[in-house]
Design a protein around this motif. Structure first.
Motif, PDB file in Angstrom:
ATOM      1  N   MET A 106       0.913  -1.012   0.270  1.00 29.36           N
ATOM      2  CA  MET A 106       0.235   0.050   0.309  1.00 29.36           C
ATOM      3  C   MET A 106       0.844   1.275   0.382  1.00 29.36           C
ATOM      4  O   MET A 106       1.906   1.180   0.906  1.00 29.36           O
ATOM      5  N   SER A 107       0.248   2.124  -0.815  1.00 28.99           N
ATOM      6  CA  SER A 107       1.298   3.472  -0.965  1.00 28.99           C
ATOM      7  C   SER A 107       0.565   4.216   0.471  1.00 28.99           C
ATOM      8  O   SER A 107      -0.292   4.015   1.122  1.00 28.99           O
ATOM      9  N   ALA A 108       1.427   5.908   0.702  1.00 28.83           N
ATOM     10  CA  ALA A 108       1.041   6.366   2.009  1.00 28.83           C
ATOM     11  C   ALA A 108      -0.279   7.180   1.979  1.00 28.83           C
ATOM     12  O   ALA A 108      -1.171   6.979   2.390  1.00 28.83           O
ATOM     13  N   ARG A 109      -0.629   7.347   0.427  1.00 26.44           N
ATOM     14  CA  ARG A 109      -2.123   7.901   0.545  1.00 26.44           C
ATOM     15  C   ARG A 109      -3.307   6.904   0.874  1.00 26.44           C
ATOM     16  O   ARG A 109      -3.921   7.224   1.621  1.00 26.44           O
ATOM     17  N   GLU A 110      -3.093   5.531   0.437  1.00 26.08           N
ATOM     18  CA  GLU A 110      -3.457   4.598   0.001  1.00 26.08           C
ATOM     19  C   GLU A 110      -3.977   4.495   2.172  1.00 26.08           C
ATOM     20  O   GLU A 110      -5.093   4.017   2.521  1.00 26.08           O
ATOM     21  N   LEU A 111      -3.028   4.216   2.453  1.00 24.74           N
ATOM     22  CA  LEU A 111      -2.193   4.370   4.166  1.00 24.74           C
ATOM     23  C   LEU A 111      -3.624   5.380   4.608  1.00 24.74           C
ATOM     24  O   LEU A 111      -3.909   5.403   5.391  1.00 24.74           O
ATOM     25  N   THR A 112      -3.908   6.702   4.662  1.00 23.40           N
ATOM     26  CA  THR A 112      -4.020   7.621   5.143  1.00 23.40           C
ATOM     27  C   THR A 112      -5.008   7.532   4.727  1.00 23.40           C
ATOM     28  O   THR A 112      -5.841   8.071   5.911  1.00 23.40           O
ATOM     29  N   SER A 113      -6.170   6.835   3.844  1.00 22.02           N
ATOM     30  CA  SER A 113      -7.462   6.802   3.877  1.00 22.02           C
ATOM     31  C   SER A 113      -7.627   5.786   4.318  1.00 22.02           C
ATOM     32  O   SER A 113      -9.455   6.311   5.605  1.00 22.02           O
ATOM     33  N   ILE A 114      -6.975   4.121   4.914  1.00 27.52           N
ATOM     34  CA  ILE A 114      -7.682   3.430   5.098  1.00 27.52           C
ATOM     35  C   ILE A 114      -7.353   3.206   7.052  1.00 27.52           C
ATOM     36  O   ILE A 114      -8.052   2.841   8.238  1.00 27.52           O
ATOM     37  N   LEU A 115      -6.090   4.013   7.538  1.00 31.43           N
ATOM     38  CA  LEU A 115      -5.515   3.858   8.906  1.00 31.43           C
ATOM     39  C   LEU A 115      -6.596   4.121   9.500  1.00 31.43           C
ATOM     40  O   LEU A 115      -6.974   3.720  10.576  1.00 31.43           O
ATOM     41  N   PRO A 116      -6.850   5.573   9.361  1.00 30.26           N
ATOM     42  CA  PRO A 116      -7.861   6.006  10.696  1.00 30.26           C
ATOM     43  C   PRO A 116      -9.136   5.507  11.258  1.00 30.26           C
ATOM     44  O   PRO A 116      -9.552   5.038  12.038  1.00 30.26           O
ATOM     45  N   LEU A 117      -9.625   4.365   9.932  1.00 31.71           N
ATOM     46  CA  LEU A 117     -10.752   3.137  10.010  1.00 31.71           C
ATOM     47  C   LEU A 117     -10.440   1.745  10.740  1.00 31.71           C
ATOM     48  O   LEU A 117     -11.154   1.945  11.635  1.00 31.71           O
TER      49      LEU A 117
END
Length: 486
Positions: free
Chosen positions: A445-456
Motif C-alpha cells: 500500500m502507498s502512503a495515500r492509501e494508508l492515509t485513507s484506511i488507517l483512521p478506519l
C-alpha cells in the motif's frame, strides 16, 4: 450562521468554487474539495465536544421560514440519533475524497458531484421539516447517478439507471405519504417535531397506509429484501470511493428514516408492520450472507455482506427496545467504518491487479503484508470477532431483539456462521497457501492509501474495545425514543 448550516453548506461552497475553476487546475480542484470536506469534518468534531449527552431533545436548532404560505420551514437540529450519523458522514466523505485523489478522468466534475452528494447526505440527518428532508433526500440521487454512470465500471450506465429508478420509485411513495400527513393535520404542517405529537389524532388505518408509503422509500435505500437487487450492481460498477460512501452513509439514510419518521410519527403503523419487519430482517441477514458466500468477485461479496449487515439493524429496530435501538445505530456506525475499509482495500488490489476474482490470487500475505494485515482485521471485524467494533453492535442487535422475537433472532444467528464462512474462504484463497507468481510485481500500500484506511482501522479497534465512546452520545435519546409508546 448556525453551526449545522455551516457543516451542511461549506461543501456546497466548495462545489461552486470548483464549478468556476478551470478544469486544467486539477491540484486546486482536489485541494478545494479536501478543504471543504475537511472544514465540514472539523466543525462536526467541534459539535462533538459541544453536544449535550444528557438530554434527548434536539440541539443546535435553527428555524427560518422558507415558504410561509405552505408552512414550509428551513428547520435543522440534531439529537443522539442523528448526530452520530452526521459525524459518520463528514468523516467518511473526507476519507473517500482522500481515496479519490487517484481519479484521473474528468476531475473537476467528479469532485463537484462528490461535494454536492455530501450536502444532501448531511442535510437528511439534520432536517426537521418533511419537505426539507425530502429535498435533501432527493439531492443525493443526482450526484450518485453521475458518479456511477460516468466513473463506474463496464456496466456503469445500467447500474446508474437501475439505482436512479429504484430510488426514485421509493421517493414517489414517500412524497405521497408526506402529502397525506400534511392534509390530515390541523393546522397543516410539515414540522417533524409537531407531527410526532400529532399522531395521536390519526387512526390506525391512516397510519398503516402512510407507513407503507414511507417504508417503500426507506426500504429501497436500506436495502431491505426484496428491494435489494440494485445494490450489488451499483457497488460493483461504482468507483471505489463512491462505493465507500454508498455503503457507509447512503444505506444508513433508510434505517434513519425508519426510526426518525416511521417509528416516531406513525407508531400504530409501525406496530402493525412489526411481524413483517422481523421476517424481512431475518431474510436480509441469512439470504444476504448466503448470496455473499456464492460470489467470486470480492467487491460483490462485500456488497452482499452489506445486505446481511443492514439486516441486523432491521432486527434490532423490530425489538423496539432501548438496547435494540442502540444496537441499530451503533451497527450503522460500525458497518460504515468496517465496510468502508473493505471497499477501500478491494479498490487497492483492483488498482494493481485489475481483477477482483478471488480465485485469481493466492499467498498474497507474503508479498503485500501490510495490505493483508489490514484486510484480515477488517474481515474479522465484519464477521463479528470480539474485541473489534462489529461484535459489540451485533451483540446489542441480538440482545435487543431476543425478548420479543426469540425464534427469528435464533434463525438470524445463522447469518453469523455464513458471514464467517465467506470471509474466511476469501482470506484463505487470496492471502494464504502457495504464492501465485503472477503477482510477483505487486506493490504494497502507498502512503495515500494508508492515509485513507488507517483512521478506519483505528476506529474499528477503538469502538471494539471502548464502545461507550459512541454509545454515550446516543443512549439518552434512544432510551427516550424506546419509551415513547409504551
Amino acid at each position: 450562521m448556525n453551526l449545522l448550516s455551516l457543516i451542511t453548506f461549506i461543501p456546497l461552497l466548495g462545489a461552486l468554487f470548483i464549478l468556476f475553476t478551470p478544469k486544467e487546475k486539477e491540484r486546486l480542484i482536489q485541494t478545494t474539495a479536501l478543504a471543504a470536506a475537511g472544514a465540514s469534518l472539523a466543525l462536526s468534531i467541534i459539535l462533538y465536544f459541544l453536544f449535550d449527552r444528557t438530554t434527548p431533545q434536539m440541539q443546535f436548532m435553527e428555524r427560518l421560514q422558507w415558504i410561509p404560505s405552505l408552512g414550509i420551514n428551513y428547520a435543522m437540529g440534531v439529537d443522539g440519533l442523528s448526530f452520530p450519523l452526521l459525524l459518520l458522514t463528514t468523516f467518511m466523505t473526507f476519507l473517500a475524497l482522500v481515496g479519490s485523489l487517484g481519479i484521473k478522468e474528468r476531475i473537476k466534475e467528479y469532485f463537484f458531484w462528490f461535494l454536492v452528494l455530501e450536502v444532501g447526505m448531511i442535510g437528511v440527518f439534520e432536517a426537521l421539516d418533511l419537505v426539507l428532508f425530502y429535498v435533501f433526500w432527493e439531492l443525493t440521487l443526482v450526484p450518485m447517478y453521475f458518479l456511477i454512470g460516468i466513473w463506474g465500471g463496464p456496466k456503469k450506465e445500467f447500474a446508474a439507471i437501475k439505482f436512479f429508478l429504484y430510488t426514485l420509485a421509493g421517493s414517489v411513495f414517500m412524497l405521497l405519504a408526506i402529502l397525506a400527513i400534511y392534509f390530515n393535520t390541523n393546522p397543516h404542517t410539515f414540522d417533524m417535531l409537531a407531527l410526532m405529537k400529532a399522531n395521536a389524532l390519526w387512526s390506525q388505518r391512516f397510519q398503516i397506509l402512510v407507513f407503507i408509503g414511507f417504508y417503500l422509500g426507506f426500504a429501497i435505500k436500506v436495502p431491505a429484501f426484496p428491494f435489494h437487487t440494485w445494490l450489488p450492481l451499483a457497488h460493483v460498477e461504482a468507483p471505489t470511493a463512491v462505493s465507500v460512501v454508498l455503503a457507509a452513509v447512503l444505506l444508513k439514510m433508510g434505517v434513519y428514516g425508519l426510526l426518525r419518521v416511521s417509528y416516531a410519527m406513525l407508531p400504530l403503523g409501525f406496530q402493525w408492520f412489526l411481524p413483517i419487519l422481523i421476517v424481512i430482517a431475518a431474510i436480509n441477514i441469512v439470504y444476504g450472507a448466503l448470496c455473499a458466500m456464492a460470489q467470486t468477485d470480492m467487491k460483490k461479496m462485500v456488497a452482499y455482506s452489506s445486505v446481511n449487515h443492514m439486516g441486523y439493524c432491521l432486527l434490532a429496530i423490530a425489538g423496539v427496545t432501548a438496547t435494540g435501538f442502540s444496537g441499530a445505530v451503533l451497527q450503522m456506525i460500525n458497518h460504515g467504518i468496517i465496510t468502508g475499509s473493505l471497499f477501500l482495500l478491494v479498490g487497492v488490489i483492483y488498482d494493481r491487479a485489475h481483477t477482483r476474482d478471488i480465485s485469481a490470487f493466492g499467498g498474497l500475505a507474503v508479498r503485500v503484508p501490510v495490505f493483508a494485515g489490514l484486510m484480515f482485521l477488517a474481515c474479522f471485524a465484519s464477521l463479528g470477532l470480539p474485541g473489534l467494533a462489529g461484535f459489540v453492535s451485533e451483540f446489542l442487535c441480538f440482545l435487543g431483539a431476543f425478548e420479543r422475537w426469540k425464534v427469528y433472532t435464533a434463525v438470524s444467528v445463522l447469518g453469523i456462521l455464513a458471514t464467517a464462512a465467506f470471509f474466511l474462504r476469501m482470506m484463505e484463497k487470496v492471502f494464504l497457501g502457495p504464492f501465485n507468481q503472477k503477482w510477483a510485481g505487486l506493490e504494497d500500500m502507498s502512503a495515500r492509501e494508508l492515509t485513507s484506511i488507517l483512521p478506519l482501522t483505528a476506529l474499528t479497534i477503538v469502538l471494539g474495545v471502548w464502545p461507550r465512546w459512541a454509545l454515550d452520545i446516543m443512549d439518552t435519546t434512544l432510551i427516550h425514543m424506546a419509551n415513547l409508546f409504551r
